[in-house]
Design a protein around this motif. Structure first.
Motif, PDB file in Angstrom:
ATOM      1  N   VAL A 168       0.802  -1.077   0.136  1.00 15.71           N
ATOM      2  CA  VAL A 168       0.003  -0.059  -0.078  1.00 15.71           C
ATOM      3  C   VAL A 168       0.924   1.322  -0.122  1.00 15.71           C
ATOM      4  O   VAL A 168       1.872   1.384   0.607  1.00 15.71           O
ATOM      5  N   CYS A 169       0.278   2.308  -0.589  1.00 16.84           N
ATOM      6  CA  CYS A 169       1.043   3.749  -0.446  1.00 16.84           C
ATOM      7  C   CYS A 169       0.214   4.672  -0.925  1.00 16.84           C
ATOM      8  O   CYS A 169      -1.140   4.361  -1.158  1.00 16.84           O
ATOM      9  N   GLY A 233       7.012   6.012   1.039  1.00 21.45           N
ATOM     10  CA  GLY A 233       7.169   4.937   0.522  1.00 21.45           C
ATOM     11  C   GLY A 233       6.154   3.747   0.412  1.00 21.45           C
ATOM     12  O   GLY A 233       4.949   4.372   0.739  1.00 21.45           O
ATOM     13  N   VAL A 234       6.388   2.664   0.278  1.00 18.69           N
ATOM     14  CA  VAL A 234       5.474   1.750   0.053  1.00 18.69           C
ATOM     15  C   VAL A 234       5.525   0.455   1.295  1.00 18.69           C
ATOM     16  O   VAL A 234       6.751   0.112   1.632  1.00 18.69           O
ATOM     17  N   LEU A 251      -4.854   5.681   1.030  1.00 19.57           N
ATOM     18  CA  LEU A 251      -3.935   4.566   0.668  1.00 19.57           C
ATOM     19  C   LEU A 251      -4.470   3.871  -0.348  1.00 19.57           C
ATOM     20  O   LEU A 251      -5.649   4.064  -0.708  1.00 19.57           O
ATOM     21  N   VAL A 252      -3.516   3.338  -1.433  1.00 22.32           N
ATOM     22  CA  VAL A 252      -4.136   2.680  -2.593  1.00 22.32           C
ATOM     23  C   VAL A 252      -3.219   1.518  -2.548  1.00 22.32           C
ATOM     24  O   VAL A 252      -2.330   1.173  -1.935  1.00 22.32           O
ATOM     25  N   THR A 253      -3.802   0.514  -3.456  1.00 19.51           N
ATOM     26  CA  THR A 253      -3.192  -0.756  -3.508  1.00 19.51           C
ATOM     27  C   THR A 253      -2.629  -1.055  -4.929  1.00 19.51           C
ATOM     28  O   THR A 253      -3.523  -1.318  -5.702  1.00 19.51           O
ATOM     29  N   PRO A 254      -1.315  -0.628  -5.140  1.00 16.65           N
ATOM     30  CA  PRO A 254      -1.071  -0.699  -6.846  1.00 16.65           C
ATOM     31  C   PRO A 254      -1.222  -1.920  -7.293  1.00 16.65           C
ATOM     32  O   PRO A 254      -1.425  -2.040  -8.636  1.00 16.65           O
TER      33      PRO A 254
END
Length: 292
Positions: A168-169, A233-234, A251-254
């Motif tokens: 997540v980032c 960071g991630v 947050l997002v999940t790439p």
């Protein structure tokens, strides 16, 4: 009056105290739910037992004697302490002290505190956030949410749920570093925690045989995720702890690639101690939260 050594019934003391405080047998009877004649009889019996006149009666007029005033004052104090003790005993059944990890308290429970209070306004829930395994008796803890592969055998345990772990980032970080494929993670700063699932395991699951060097190591999941929110960071985010951040866009999940967590969440209590209705209510509320 002739004094006896018999102990007066508690009820007669209560009736006398009410009569002295109210200044009327009728008013005392209304307060206690008995008749005026019942109050008079209780007071007369008490005077006979004590061998002391507690009231002066002159026609319809009634006044407390000096001995009666002293007794009424002391009884008033004693009954006040008694009713206070009863109230405390009742209130203690509504107090629940629940232990959990600081990260769980901050990132999962705190946003749901209002929902709990709305569902159970009479329960005084007290959260103790700690990384160590609490001593239930010594630390006055009623129950705990523990994150472990399995609970200790000396505890009553109920499995609340499991989770997954995924990178997540912040959305801005993912955009700036063009994180579109696992190989793109080689140019990202990898934030590290102390959970069993680590970056080498994730890169292996993603088909990358040589993971890049990891970045800063923070011992607390809450701190790691906050660093990710701030674009540092991630992080490998535990699904329970990042759900609210993802739903709000912090947050997002790439990537969809995730790891099954080796640990689970457990509701645990000491064995051999019957739970209060309040503890059961907390447990059932937690079950419902994990099922959502």
């Amino acid at each position: 009056m002739r004094q006896t050594h018999a102990k007066p019934p508690l009820r007669s003391l209560q009736v006398f105290e009410a009569a002295a405080r109210c200044g009327s047998f009728t008013a005392a009877g209304e307060e206690l739910g008995i008749t005026q004649s019942g109050v008079s009889r209780q007071v007369s019996d008490l005077e006979a037992t004590l061998g002391v006149a507690l009231f002066r009666r002159k026609g319809a007029r009634l006044s407390v004697t000096p001995a009666g005033e002293r007794l009424a004052r002391q009884l008033g104090d004693a009954f006040a302490r008694t009713w206070s003790a009863v109230a405390d005993a009742r209130a203690s059944d509504q107090v629940v002290t629940l232990s959990m990890l600081p990260s769980v308290a901050a990132r999962w429970f705190a946003p749901r505190l209002g929902a709990f209070m709305a569902a159970h306004p009479n329960i005084d829930l007290r959260i103790t956030a700690s990384r160590h395994l609490v001593d239930f008796t010594a630390e006055g803890v009623d129950a705990a949410i523990r994150y472990s592969p399995a609970p200790l055998r000396d505890l009553d345990a109920l499995k609340l749920g499991t989770e997954t772990v995924t990178p997540v980032c912040s959305a801005l970080y993912a955009e700036e570093h063009a994180l579109r494929a696992p190989a793109d993670m080689y140019r990202a700063t990898l934030l590290c925690g102390d959970i069993p699932e680590d970056w080498p395991a994730w890169f292996d699951a993603a088909g990358c045989s040589h993971p890049p060097p990891t970045g800063p190591r923070l011992g607390d999941d809450g701190a790691i995720l906050q660093a990710a929110v701030e674009g540092q960071g991630v992080a490998l985010g535990r699904s329970l702890l990042v759900a609210d951040d993802i739903s709000t866009g912090r947050l997002v999940t790439p990537f969809t690639i995730s790891l099954d967590a080796s640990h689970a969440y457990w509701f645990v209590r000491p064995k051999g101690m019957a739970p209060t209705p309040a503890i059961n209510a907390v447990k059932n509320w937690l079950i419902g939260q994990f099922e959502e």
